[in-house]
Design an enzyme around this catalytic site. Structure first.
Site, mmCIF file in Angstrom:
data_model
loop_
_atom_site.group_PDB
_atom_site.id
_atom_site.type_symbol
_atom_site.label_atom_id
_atom_site.label_comp_id
_atom_site.label_asym_id
_atom_site.label_seq_id
_atom_site.Cartn_x
_atom_site.Cartn_y
_atom_site.Cartn_z
ATOM 1 N N ASP A 1 22.514 21.962 -19.204
ATOM 2 C CA ASP A 1 21.691 21.012 -18.446
ATOM 3 C C ASP A 1 20.253 21.496 -18.308
ATOM 4 O O ASP A 1 19.993 22.605 -17.843
ATOM 5 C CB ASP A 1 22.278 20.774 -17.045
ATOM 6 N N ASP B 1 16.787 27.432 -18.448
ATOM 7 C CA ASP B 1 15.719 26.753 -17.702
ATOM 8 C C ASP B 1 15.699 27.064 -16.207
ATOM 9 O O ASP B 1 14.817 26.591 -15.499
ATOM 10 C CB ASP B 1 15.841 25.221 -17.869
ATOM 11 N N ASP C 1 22.083 27.664 -22.416
ATOM 12 C CA ASP C 1 22.445 26.865 -21.255
ATOM 13 C C ASP C 1 22.477 25.399 -21.690
ATOM 14 O O ASP C 1 21.931 25.052 -22.750
ATOM 15 C CB ASP C 1 21.368 27.099 -20.175
HETATM 16 C C1 2M8 Z 1 28.918 21.797 -11.289
HETATM 17 O O1 2M8 Z 1 27.743 22.558 -11.541
HETATM 18 C C2 2M8 Z 1 26.446 22.031 -11.370
HETATM 19 C C3 2M8 Z 1 25.442 22.744 -12.278
HETATM 20 O O2 2M8 Z 1 25.059 24.006 -11.893
HETATM 21 C C4 2M8 Z 1 26.003 22.145 -9.928
HETATM 22 O O3 2M8 Z 1 26.354 23.115 -9.247
HETATM 23 O O4 2M8 Z 1 25.300 21.245 -9.502
HETATM 24 C C5 2M8 Z 1 29.809 22.223 -12.414
HETATM 25 O O5 2M8 Z 1 30.306 23.509 -12.361
HETATM 26 C C6 2M8 Z 1 30.399 21.272 -13.338
HETATM 27 O O6 2M8 Z 1 31.701 21.589 -13.772
HETATM 28 C C7 2M8 Z 1 30.137 19.854 -13.070
HETATM 29 O O7 2M8 Z 1 30.069 19.150 -14.279
HETATM 30 C C8 2M8 Z 1 28.841 19.635 -12.301
HETATM 31 C C9 2M8 Z 1 28.680 18.188 -11.965
HETATM 32 O O8 2M8 Z 1 27.452 17.930 -11.363
HETATM 33 O O9 2M8 Z 1 28.819 20.411 -11.127
HETATM 34 MG MG MG Z 2 20.152 24.527 -16.779
HETATM 35 MG MG MG Z 3 23.545 25.310 -16.196
#
Ligand code: 2M8
Ligand code: MG
Ligand code: MG
Length: 264
Positions: free
Chosen positions: A8, A204, A6
């Protein structure tokens, strides 16, 4: 050995998005030709930008397992983009129908790049890359909680699912990070049937649980969500002491000490 990770909160620091503390482990993996397969909710262009910084040419999994990208020269001569889940057009069509039924939400398709940049804190360039999706649609929910549950079950009736990401709800086909990981592990196994593929997976958050459960070695990276990440049935489970890329480095180093033959 294959490493599935993963991004982030795992390979990337939750706040700074840096992978710096993981560099020693990444260099050691590269020296042993062990592929590091990125597996995240980000899009292909978002992940390609990061792969350049990482000097990573391995296959990768985008949009929560919706698709796998295989650059040429890895598993096959021709580059491949394999879409496992429903194409985004089909998802947008269903969402259009649900909106006409009164469900209220705002998706990336309804937003300009500037809007996406606004709600995520991404740059306009990164937001443009995040909008280039092939098999998922992230939504901001604007209705009541009970309506969200209703919509979830209506989506399931048409073969789609609604999963919780960090900030958004993601609508996608019934395929996930774990399925995509298994697909790529099988592809590696097929080109080298003599040697048993060993998979290491790192994550995570609860949405990494199935991926970790199906790996031979599971690494839970410490972070804001990692207490909620419970896994059952995985072969070997390790929890990092450090957070994000610091924990990533620590656990990969220790697994390599365990798994690599001792040099003479
Ligand atoms: C989106 O995803 C994040 C991580 O799970 C979220 O739902 O908060 C994405 O799919 C992604 O493409 C994008 O970079 C991100 C931005 O916060 O949001
Ligand atoms: Mg993560
Ligand atoms: Mg993720």
């Amino acid at each position: 050995i294959l490493v599935f990770t993963d991004l982030d909160g795992t390979l990337l620091d939750h706040h700074s998005y840096s992978f710096q503390p993981a560099l020693p482990a990444l260099q050691r993996l590269a020296a042993h030709n062990i592929p590091v397969i990125l597996n995240s909710s980000k899009t292909r262009p978002e992940m390609e930008a990061l792969k350049q910084q990482l000097d990573n040419t391995a296959p990768f999994i985008v949009e929560n397992g919706a698709a796998a990208i295989i650059p040429s020269g890895n598993l096959s001569e021709e580059p491949e983009e394999i879409l496992f889940a429903a194409p985004r057009d089909v998802i947008l069509e269903q969402l259009h129908w649900l909106r006409s039924k009164g469900y209220e939400f705002r998706g990336f398709n309804d937003m300009s790049a500037a809007d996406v940049a606004d709600v995520t804190g991404l740059t306009i360039q990164a937001a443009t890359a995040a909008k280039q999706r092939i098999g998922t649609e992230p939504l901001m929910w604007q209705g009541e909680e009970y309506q969200l549950l209703e919509m979830k079950s209506l989506l399931e009736q048409v073969g789609l699912q609604l999963i919780k990401g960090g900030r958004f709800y993601h609508v996608m086909g019934q395929y996930d990070k774990a399925d995509a990981m298994q697909y790529l592990a099988q592809r590696y196994q097929a080109i080298n049937p003599q040697k048993q593929v060993i998979s290491i997976a790192l994550g995570d958050s609860p949405n990494d649980a199935r991926m970790l459960e199906r790996a031979d070695y599971a690494v839970i990276i410490k972070g804001v969500n990692s207490d909620k990440l419970m896994i059952t049935g995985a072969g070997h489970v390790m929890r990092s002491q450090g957070e994000g890329p610091t924990g990533w480095n620590e656990c990969i180093q220790s697994l390599l000490n365990q798994l690599l033959p001792v040099a003479h």
